[in-house]
Design an enzyme around this catalytic site. Structure first.
Site, PDB file in Angstrom:
ATOM      1  N   HIS A 204       0.825  -1.199   0.000  1.00 18.45           N
ATOM      2  CA  HIS A 204       0.000   0.000   0.000  1.00 18.45           C
ATOM      3  C   HIS A 204       0.860   1.249   0.000  1.00 18.45           C
ATOM      4  O   HIS A 204       2.083   1.162   0.090  1.00 18.45           O
ATOM      5  CB  HIS A 204      -0.997   0.004   1.152  1.00 18.45           C
ATOM      6  CG  HIS A 204      -0.359  -0.008   2.513  1.00 18.45           C
ATOM      7  ND1 HIS A 204       0.146  -1.144   3.090  1.00 18.45           N
ATOM      8  CD2 HIS A 204      -0.143   0.993   3.401  1.00 18.45           C
ATOM      9  CE1 HIS A 204       0.640  -0.853   4.273  1.00 18.45           C
ATOM     10  NE2 HIS A 204       0.485   0.446   4.493  1.00 18.45           N
TER      11      HIS A 204
ATOM     12  N   HIS B 260       1.491   3.803   2.009  1.00 13.80           N
ATOM     13  CA  HIS B 260       2.142   4.470   3.136  1.00 13.80           C
ATOM     14  C   HIS B 260       3.655   4.507   2.920  1.00 13.80           C
ATOM     15  O   HIS B 260       4.237   3.561   2.404  1.00 13.80           O
ATOM     16  CB  HIS B 260       1.820   3.754   4.444  1.00 13.80           C
ATOM     17  CG  HIS B 260       0.515   4.207   5.033  1.00 13.80           C
ATOM     18  ND1 HIS B 260      -0.189   3.451   5.919  1.00 13.80           N
ATOM     19  CD2 HIS B 260      -0.192   5.329   4.846  1.00 13.80           C
ATOM     20  CE1 HIS B 260      -1.297   4.091   6.265  1.00 13.80           C
ATOM     21  NE2 HIS B 260      -1.314   5.238   5.614  1.00 13.80           N
TER      22      HIS B 260
ATOM     23  N   ASP C 284       6.125   4.124   4.808  1.00 11.15           N
ATOM     24  CA  ASP C 284       6.957   3.066   5.388  1.00 11.15           C
ATOM     25  C   ASP C 284       6.851   1.782   4.577  1.00 11.15           C
ATOM     26  O   ASP C 284       7.477   0.789   4.900  1.00 11.15           O
ATOM     27  CB  ASP C 284       6.608   2.829   6.864  1.00 11.15           C
ATOM     28  CG  ASP C 284       5.162   2.426   7.068  1.00 11.15           C
ATOM     29  OD1 ASP C 284       4.348   2.765   6.197  1.00 11.15           O
ATOM     30  OD2 ASP C 284       4.849   1.794   8.090  1.00 11.15           O
ATOM     31  N   HIS C 285       6.055   1.795   3.530  1.00 12.24           N
ATOM     32  CA  HIS C 285       5.967   0.620   2.673  1.00 12.24           C
ATOM     33  C   HIS C 285       6.453   0.902   1.261  1.00 12.24           C
ATOM     34  O   HIS C 285       6.680  -0.014   0.497  1.00 12.24           O
ATOM     35  CB  HIS C 285       4.531   0.089   2.643  1.00 12.24           C
ATOM     36  CG  HIS C 285       4.142  -0.575   3.923  1.00 12.24           C
ATOM     37  ND1 HIS C 285       4.030  -1.935   4.065  1.00 12.24           N
ATOM     38  CD2 HIS C 285       3.865  -0.054   5.146  1.00 12.24           C
ATOM     39  CE1 HIS C 285       3.704  -2.230   5.304  1.00 12.24           C
ATOM     40  NE2 HIS C 285       3.597  -1.109   5.985  1.00 12.24           N
TER      41      HIS C 285
ATOM     42  N   HIS D 248      -7.385  -1.105   5.770  1.00 10.80           N
ATOM     43  CA  HIS D 248      -6.278  -0.237   6.159  1.00 10.80           C
ATOM     44  C   HIS D 248      -6.295   1.139   5.494  1.00 10.80           C
ATOM     45  O   HIS D 248      -6.697   2.110   6.107  1.00 10.80           O
ATOM     46  CB  HIS D 248      -4.946  -0.951   5.932  1.00 10.80           C
ATOM     47  CG  HIS D 248      -3.787  -0.222   6.542  1.00 10.80           C
ATOM     48  ND1 HIS D 248      -3.680  -0.015   7.894  1.00 10.80           N
ATOM     49  CD2 HIS D 248      -2.703   0.352   5.977  1.00 10.80           C
ATOM     50  CE1 HIS D 248      -2.576   0.650   8.142  1.00 10.80           C
ATOM     51  NE2 HIS D 248      -1.960   0.894   7.003  1.00 10.80           N
TER      52      HIS D 248
ATOM     53  N   ASP E  96      -0.097  -4.203   5.822  1.00 12.09           N
ATOM     54  CA  ASP E  96      -0.929  -3.761   6.940  1.00 12.09           C
ATOM     55  C   ASP E  96      -2.374  -4.030   6.564  1.00 12.09           C
ATOM     56  O   ASP E  96      -2.763  -3.820   5.429  1.00 12.09           O
ATOM     57  CB  ASP E  96      -0.749  -2.254   7.186  1.00 12.09           C
ATOM     58  CG  ASP E  96       0.641  -1.971   7.719  1.00 12.09           C
ATOM     59  OD1 ASP E  96       1.368  -2.937   8.025  1.00 12.09           O
ATOM     60  OD2 ASP E  96       1.005  -0.789   7.813  1.00 12.09           O
TER      61      ASP E  96
ATOM     62  N   GLU F 234       1.365  -8.837   9.788  1.00 14.89           N
ATOM     63  CA  GLU F 234       1.796  -7.750  10.665  1.00 14.89           C
ATOM     64  C   GLU F 234       1.231  -8.021  12.055  1.00 14.89           C
ATOM     65  O   GLU F 234       0.254  -8.764  12.198  1.00 14.89           O
ATOM     66  CB  GLU F 234       1.280  -6.407  10.142  1.00 14.89           C
ATOM     67  CG  GLU F 234      -0.239  -6.291  10.182  1.00 14.89           C
ATOM     68  CD  GLU F 234      -0.719  -4.954  10.723  1.00 14.89           C
ATOM     69  OE1 GLU F 234      -0.015  -4.382  11.571  1.00 14.89           O
ATOM     70  OE2 GLU F 234      -1.789  -4.503  10.304  1.00 14.89           O
TER      71      GLU F 234
ATOM     72  N   HIS G 126       6.558  -6.833  11.988  1.00 13.89           N
ATOM     73  CA  HIS G 126       5.968  -5.515  12.182  1.00 13.89           C
ATOM     74  C   HIS G 126       5.335  -5.392  13.557  1.00 13.89           C
ATOM     75  O   HIS G 126       4.158  -5.100  13.709  1.00 13.89           O
ATOM     76  CB  HIS G 126       4.903  -5.289  11.080  1.00 13.89           C
ATOM     77  CG  HIS G 126       4.628  -3.841  10.785  1.00 13.89           C
ATOM     78  ND1 HIS G 126       4.292  -2.925  11.742  1.00 13.89           N
ATOM     79  CD2 HIS G 126       4.641  -3.164   9.623  1.00 13.89           C
ATOM     80  CE1 HIS G 126       4.096  -1.754  11.175  1.00 13.89           C
ATOM     81  NE2 HIS G 126       4.321  -1.867   9.885  1.00 13.89           N
TER      82      HIS G 126
END
EC number: 3.1.27.-
Lengths: 948, 583
Positions: B51, B53, B55-56, B140, B161, B186, B397
């Protein structure tokens, strides 16, 4: 009719012959298929079915193409469904076709045909046994379709009675449950589903399923396919209802629990299934498991919250604590919800096989279908368990904020249904009242209904409710009526809580006179409604009123008498003495009066005609007056009054004096009689269709009265028409009606001794052969001599009424619109005691030029706020050519009826083999009509000429 | 199991750890873990982004353009649309505002996005001959997906996530019973079970409503994407329902662009939005308008969504400073705040804040905290495992201590092994790969026709010849195998002698044996032949007297290897001896 019959006989063989010729002509399978398809579109008479079947079978054996055989097989099934045809003669042939069939699809279709045949011959156990045997033989087929049908067949026809199975010593006498149960593990999911469904079918047919199936069914809950799981959930539910108290072991422990509890836990588990279809099914079924232990039930609302392995209180618990500690939710602290005690990691069970949190999950589901099902289930369970009701309250209140209106509405309704069991806490009331600001009218009104029957615990609560309702009133002034009604109940339910609020609400002061409030202010009226209703059972309250309050009371008691109760005020006499509710209906004096007056009428049969007439007239007048005075007896009184009125009309029309008058006076006499006949007909339709609670006993009497009116009509016509030809048809039609009356009410005839129809049926052989003129003569004498039938009264009888709230008809401002275009008129009406309003209630608009428009409201426009009550909120589109000045149109509600839909003919009309079949004779003379049942409302409109 | 798939999953993991490492030490993860000095493209079959975000996906342009990767990159359509906006914003803040160097450029983002292949939900994408991937809905954020990665019959599900409870704009994660060999999940909330979402929503709305009714202003600091949209919808529908008039503002910029995509990807949203968008797209806000700096000083009530979410800089902080002095106003923090930010300070109860330039700001406004998190809680994780029925679970995670608890629970309740490797640790998982064998239809039909219907409980014995040729396995009938290989058929017979103590004559012994067998083997055809031998199906039994001891009879049992099962059963039966009856 002889001619007609011979014609039929001629055409019958030709039908099958034509098919035969067609099929022989067919050069290719596609051709044959076409012929068959065409043939299937036309209905086949009962007499020729067998011939057609033989021809089809003949072609079946010759045919090489599987698709044609398939079609033939399906036609066989369709033909066996023909009403009046008994398929036992073709059963052997149908079974024989199975023997050499190679195609699985055709086999499945043939089994389907056998199923049809079997369901038509359910009375014959040996036939059923044979078919079940055939099905068992084909259960080993490699195609799922065939196995599917076999199981279906066994489910529908398998022996249900224990005794029969033992008598018939054959293969199929084996335990059907075992045979079906073996297929619970079939490799094909469709077959597994069919097996479960067959089992359910057996249950529905009355076989008591064995408890041993339970463990098998439980395994199916973990199936990969949703349809299997869905059916399995149902099966488990059935078993839990059959053996609620049996004890089952809990796997991997030595404990044992009741079966119903175990099943409840399992179904709860399915509320978090992967497929929403299963979730809906599970949530729905939970509601009907009322035998479950309260311990399990309460678990469904419990989801152990934790944060970083420390126990956390739910928001609900926190709200409760805040409330009990007397402190109102500050909500200002971060970590208000800080976790409390440590949790023993071993004790936490994240997925419990038990019921834990099932409803919490169900109510949070992403599909609204599941949420609604969960709310409904919650409602049913709460109704049977007060402690559960108390617990689920918080969750229901939460649902008031759902994103889908339907869910919100449903939860409000649910709350209303369980409100007898609960008392709202102040913080809960606060949340409930917040919804009053909702822009949806349905929601607000549902909430008003809810508040009508809510118990409030403190005077602050009452005050809060009043304040919020008044806020609601200023924001949505159209809610006036509904809010007043709500306050009426709120007041009468909580007199002691209202009492301390009175001075504040009326803003009275011990020393100073306060200005008199505006009498027309809806908010002030709302406050007064609350207070007056509370004062009814609180005699000390009027002492707190100021002078103008008494004046206002007198005014409101007159203008809004349905909202303001009679009060025992100083210096005032109580006008009517209300009947205390403890008196049962039979002791009720007005009920007694009703019965006595009817008795009088029925007993005095041999009075001179003049005397009878007078007695009837007085009784009718009494009854009408009684209906006005006693609202709960209104339906009964009106109904009987109408019946007596019919009788009176009949007696008047038949007066011998009038019939023997000289020819010149014929005309006047005829007009009177035919008008009477017409009115009686109308009244009988009203009696049949406008009252809810009418039973078949009354329907007979009504139909009988109608028959008499028709006889009267016939007599009148006979006297006025010249020539015999038209009379022939009329006589025949009348006799047909007598015949169909006899067929419909054959069971009731013994109770009708001495009546018109009784005498007529005795004379029937003579009537059939007589000339019309003689028939008329016989009818006339029979009508005069027949006795007056006693009309038995049902327990409950209510007359359908409608009241148009909007448009009010008071507006002087015409509704202006451009001619040729449409304008939407909002119509809002309450309907009471209307059965199936979606199908029967119509709106009629009458224009000044006599043009009438009939509008069928959409089914969704009807709301059902309570039992027996409906609300119609719809829009009516008006249009007309230009007028020179505004004029009034009339809007009213009509109740449509169709004599075919009546309870009497429903018995005769059975399903036929296809919709295309010609209408049965009954429906030919089915009369459709409408009864106006609301006061017309005038609306001022003005279609303007279009501007160019 | 050493598969390219495992590597791919590993990579996605590395990418998902990107932000954490970036915050602590370096900007991007060290990709040499994967390659050990080689080209990335040679080592990886594909890259999957779950996705948008940061951090991904934050390290994606660095990875593909600066380290160098030319293989395919897979993401869902919404992710592909929104990802570049976020990356560009990220680049701007880092390079333009903080003045960092050695960062990827706008052009690199564009080049990187060119390598992206968009996938649909439940679409099976064949990456190469062996490897296939499939996306599942994950909740999410918009476009978040879980991926099933499959080689042959072995598969891994990587969740990214996900959220198991639906919210105002997204549905719940869903997966079918795909029974993967490994589920990588996660575990952010491994030890939390959350309260119903509805309570929180109600509290939130009530607080906002009360403040607005009082005439106060409400500030809601949010991050641009994700929760912001959820809260907007929540307020929008509430305003609609309650007929409220106070204005709601949203600080412009990034959100406007992203909102556009939210309007487009209706199929990825929840049931309510999907069902009603024909009448009205819920993301076309009626009550929410773009915010202008000047509006903050307007009199009267209002609600403002402003970025960033932790009140550490930017517009949200500016507005906060303006409104903090009035006790009628309110600030609602909808998420977690990092220590040291203004957000964290006010949440922990500080009422006097020291701002830049030694200025003291007194906070009189109300401060509320409300958690709107979109990760699955412990129950949600368990629910997903229950849905997918994996053979092994691997937790990532999350914090080690919390994961330990969840691991224990998973093993206890599902009886599957669960792993939680530390960074850099290798976990080896053993699988039972099933090997596909082609069977000829004729043989299958013939074999299933014998005996009863297949029964799940009993394994079914089947006779056939397995031909292994050219890396393929085929099961054919023996006749066909002989024909194909050009071999003549040989018969193999087993013969066995069974000694029986019986003093009677030979034919009497035979008769006894015959009666015994007939009694035991009811379902088989047992025959007594005129020459004194017995046949059971194709098995031949003959009796002779022992040459030395006349009291011992020797039974000669002979069977073909096809009847091995029955033959060995018979011998064991005969070895037990005959019943003592005289008949």
């Amino acid at each position: 009719s002889e001619l007609h019959l011979s014609k039929l006989r001629l055409t019958k063989p030709s039908k099958s012959a034509a098919l035969h010729v067609d099929l022989c002509k067919a050069t290719s399978p596609a051709d044959a298929l076409q012929y068959l398809l065409q043939f299937a579109r036309k209905p086949v008479e009962v007499e020729s079915v067998e011939g057609v079947v033989r021809i089809l079978l003949e072609h079946y054996y010759k045919e090489n193409d599987a698709s044609v055989r398939l079609k033939i097989a399906s036609l066989l099934g369709l033909l066996s469904k023909t009403a009046g045809f008994s398929p036992d003669c073709i059963m052997d042939d149908a079974i024989n076709t199975l023997q050499n069939e190679k195609s699985h699809q055709v086999l499945a279709q043939l089994l389907d045909t056998l199923l049809v045949i079997g369901t038509k011959l359910t009375e014959n156990p040996s036939v059923r046994m044979r078919l079940v045997e055939v099905a068992c033989k084909h259960l080993t087929d490699s195609s799922h379709g065939v196995r599917n049908k076999c199981l279906q067949l066994i489910g529908c026809l398998g022996p249900v009675e224990k005794g029969v199975a033992k008598e018939v010593e054959s293969q199929a006498a084996k335990d059907v449950q075992k045979i079906i149960g073996d297929h619970f593990n079939d490799q094909d999911p469709r077959v597994r589903t069919a097996a479960i469904k067959a089992m359910l079918q057996l249950h529905e047919r009355g076989l008591k399923l064995q408890q041993a199936i339970y463990s098998q069914a439980c395994k199916l809950l973990a199936d990969d396919y949703e349809q299997v799981r869905s059916a399995a959930v149902q099966l488990i539910w059935v078993l839990s209802q059959l053996y609620p108290e049996s004890i089952v072991p809990i796997p991997s422990s030595n404990e044992e629990i009741r079966l119903v509890d175990d099943a409840f836990g399992k179904i709860c588990h399915m509320v978090s299934d992967g497929s929403w279809v299963v979730r809906v099914q599970a949530a729905k079924l939970l509601g009907s498991m009322q035998q479950v232990s309260s311990h399990f039930l309460e678990q469904t609302l419990d989801k152990k919250l934790m944060s970083d392995l420390r126990r956390k209180r739910t928001a609900h618990e926190r709200a409760k604590e805040l409330y009990s500690s007397g402190e109102f939710s500050s909500g200002r602290k971060w970590g208000d919800d800080a976790p409390k005690e440590e949790i023993d990691t071993g004790a936490v069970n994240l997925i419990e096989s038990g019921a834990c949190g099932a409803f919490v999950h169900g109510l949070e589901d992403e599909m609204y279908e599941v949420r609604i099902a969960a709310v409904e289930a919650l409602c049913m369970l709460a109704q049977s368990s007060p402690s559960f009701a108390e617990k689920c309250l918080d969750f229901l209140v939460d649902m008031f904020n759902d994103e889908i209106e339907e869910v919100r509405l449903q939860s409000i309704h649910t709350m209303r249904k369980i409100s007898n069991n609960i008392t709202l806490r102040e913080d809960q009331l606060d949340t409930v009242l917040a919804v009053l600001e909702d822009s949806s009218r349905d929601i607000r009104e549902a909430l008003h209904e809810l508040l009508c029957c809510t118990n409030v615990s403190t005077k602050e609560g009452i005050h809060l409710a009043l304040v919020e309702l008044l806020k609601n009133l200023t924001k949505y002034p159209t809610d006036r009526e509904s809010i007043w009604k709500c306050l009426k109940f709120l007041g009468s339910r909580h007199p002691t809580l209202v009492l301390p609020l009175v001075p504040e609400l009326l803003s009275t002061h011990p020393f100073f006179d306060t200005p008199e409030p505006d009498m027309d202010d809806p908010a002030y009226i709302a406050v007064l409604v609350l207070i007056f209703n509370a004062a009814k059972s609180c005699p000390t309250m009027p002492a707190l009123f100021s002078d103008h309050t008494f004046r206002h009371y007198a005014y409101l008691r007159d203008s809004l008498s349905h909202l303001v109760p009679p009060l025992r005020l100083p210096g005032r006499k109580l006008v009517s003495s209300p009947v205390s509710p403890s008196i049962t209906p039979h002791e009720d004096p007005s009920q007694q009066f009703l019965h006595q007056s009817l008795e009088r009428v029925y007993n005095l049969q041999h009075l001179d005609p003049q005397g009878i007439q007078e007695l009837l007239e007085f009784t009718i007048r009494d009854l009408q007056r009684l209906g006005e005075l006693q609202s709960e007896l209104a339906g009964m009184a009106d109904f009987t009054a109408t019946y007596l009125q019919c009788q009176l009309l009949l007696i008047k029309a038949l007066q011998e004096k009038l019939w023997n008058v000289a020819a010149p006076l014929y005309l006047k006499q005829n007009a009177l009689a035919s008008a009477a006949a017409k009115q009686i007909l109308e009244e009988t339709y009203k009696m049949e269709f406008m009252y809810s609670g009418v039973e078949s006993r009354q329907v007979v009497i009504i139909h009988h009265m109608r028959l008499q009116a028709k006889a009267l009509q016939l007599i009148v016509t006979a006297r006025t028409t010249r020539g015999v030809e038209p009379l022939f048809g009329m006589c025949e039609k009348f006799l047909q009606e007598v015949d169909s009356f006899q067929r419909c009410f054959i069971s009731e005839l013994p109770h009708m001794q001495g009546s018109f129809v009784d005498k007529l049926l005795d004379l029937m052989p003579r009537l059939v052969t007589s000339k019309p003129s003689e028939v008329v003569k016989i009818l006339q004498t029979t009508l005069r001599q027949s006795t007056f039938l006693h009309l038995p009264l049902p327990e409950q009888l209510h007359r359908a009424t409608a009241n148009i709230i909007e448009p009010t008809g008071e507006s002087d401002n015409p509704l202006r619109f451009t001619s040729g275009l449409v304008v939407a008129l909002d119509v809002d009406a309450t309907l009471e005691h209307v059965q199936d309003p979606q199908g029967t209630v119509k709106v009629q608009v009458l224009y000044p030029d006599g043009q009438a428009q009939l509008i069928h409201p959409k089914p969704a426009d009807f709301r059902n706020p309570g039992p027996g009550r409906h609300r119609l909120i719809t829009q009516v589109y008006l249009s007309h050519t230009a007028w020179t000045e505004p004029c009034q149109i009339e809007v009213r509600l009509l109740l449509a009826y169709n004599s075919n839909r009546s309870k009497a003919s429903a018995k005769i009309l059975k399903s036929t083999w296809s919709e295309s079949l010609e209408a049965l004779p009954q429906s030919e003379n089915g009369i459709e009509g409408t009864i106006p049942f609301s006061k017309p409302v005038k609306v001022y409109i003005m279609p303007k000429p279009a501007r160019r | 199991m050493v598969l390219p798939a495992a590597l791919t999953a590993l990579l996605t993991l590395v990418l998902s750890a990107a932000l954490l490492q970036f915050c602590l030490k370096r900007r991007f993860p060290d990709f040499s873990y994967i390659t050990q000095n080689g080209r990335l493209t040679d080592f990886l079959d594909c890259v999957i982004i779950s996705h948008f975000h940061l951090d991904h996906c934050g390290a994606l342009p660095y990875f593909s353009e600066m380290v160098g990767y030319d293989g395919p990159i897979y993401m869902t359509h919404p992710t592909k649309a929104i990802c570049p906006i976020l990356l560009e914003d990220y680049r701007k803040i880092t390079v333009d505002k903080k003045g960092e160097t050695n960062f990827f450029t706008s052009q690199m983002i564009k080049d990187c996005m060119k390598k992206v292949v968009a996938v649909h939900l439940h679409q099976t994408v064949q990456v190469d001959e062996e490897l296939e991937i499939k996306a599942y809905y994950a909740g999410h954020v918009l476009g978040a997906a879980m991926f099933q990665i499959k080689v042959g019959c072995e598969s891994v599900v990587y969740t990214g996530d996900y959220n198991m409870t639906p919210d105002r704009h997204l549905g719940a994660a869903w997966i079918d019973k795909c029974r993967p060999d490994l589920l990588i999940s996660e575990s952010t909330y491994a030890t939390t079970i959350r309260d119903s979402k509805r309570c929180r929503e109600r509290d939130f709305l009530k607080k906002v409503h009360e403040t607005v009714e009082r005439g106060g202003k409400v500030l809601i600091p949010v991050f641009a994407l994700g929760r912001a949209q959820e809260l907007c919808i929540l307020l929008e529908t509430f305003w609609e329902r309650m007929n409220l008039k106070a204005p709601i503002y949203f600080s412009t910029g990034l959100t406007e662009k992203a909102n556009h995509y939210y309007k487009l990807f209706i199929t990825w949203t929840n049931q309510k939005i999907r069902k009603t968008f024909v009448q009205r797209n819920m993301f076309e806000f009626k009550h929410i308008k773009a915010f202008d700096r000047a509006f903050a000083d307007n009199p009267g009530p209002m609600v403002v969504f402003a970025t960033p979410g932790m009140l550490h800089a930017g517009q949200s902080l500016q507005i906060f400073r303006k409104w903090a002095g009035n006790e009628k106003n309110m600030v609602i923090m909808p998420g977690y705040c990092v220590q040291g930010t203004v957000g964290h300070k006010i949440l922990s109860g500080q009422r006097k804040l020291e701002m830049e330039g030694r200025q003291i700001l007194e906070v009189k406004m109300q401060v509320e905290y409300m958690s709107f998190s979109a990760h699955a809680d412990a129950k949600g994780i368990m629910q997903l495992i229950r849905q997918a029925e994996p053979r092994n679970v691997l937790l990532v995670h999350g914090e080690a201590k919390k994961m330990e608890f969840l691991k224990q629970k998973i093993e206890q309740e599902f009886h599957v092994s669960c792993y939680m490797p530390a960074n850099g640790e290798t976990t080896t998982i053993f699988t039972n790969p099933s090997i596909p064998v082609d069977i000829s239809l004729g043989l299958l039909k013939r074999e299933t026709a014998i005996g009863l219907l297949p029964d799940v409980k009993k394994p079914k014995l089947m006779h056939g010849t397995l031909i292994m040729k050219d890396n393929s396995f085929r099961l054919v009938s023996p006749e066909q195998a002989l024909k194909e290989l050009g071999l003549a058929e040989h018969q193999l017979r087993f013969t066995c002698r069974v000694h029986i103590q019986d003093p009677r004559k030979e034919h009497e012994t035979v008769l006894r044996v015959y009666n015994h067998l007939k009694g035991v083997l009811k379902d088989y055809s047992v025959q007594h032949l005129p020459d004194g031998s017995i046949t059971v199906e194709s098995i031949l039994i003959q009796a002779t007297a022992h040459s030395e001891d006349q009291g011992t009879k020797v039974l000669l049992v002979s069977w073909t290897y096809q009847d091995e099962e029955l033959g060995s059963y018979l011998t064991s039966l005969l070895k037990k001896g005959l019943p003592q009856s005289t008949s």
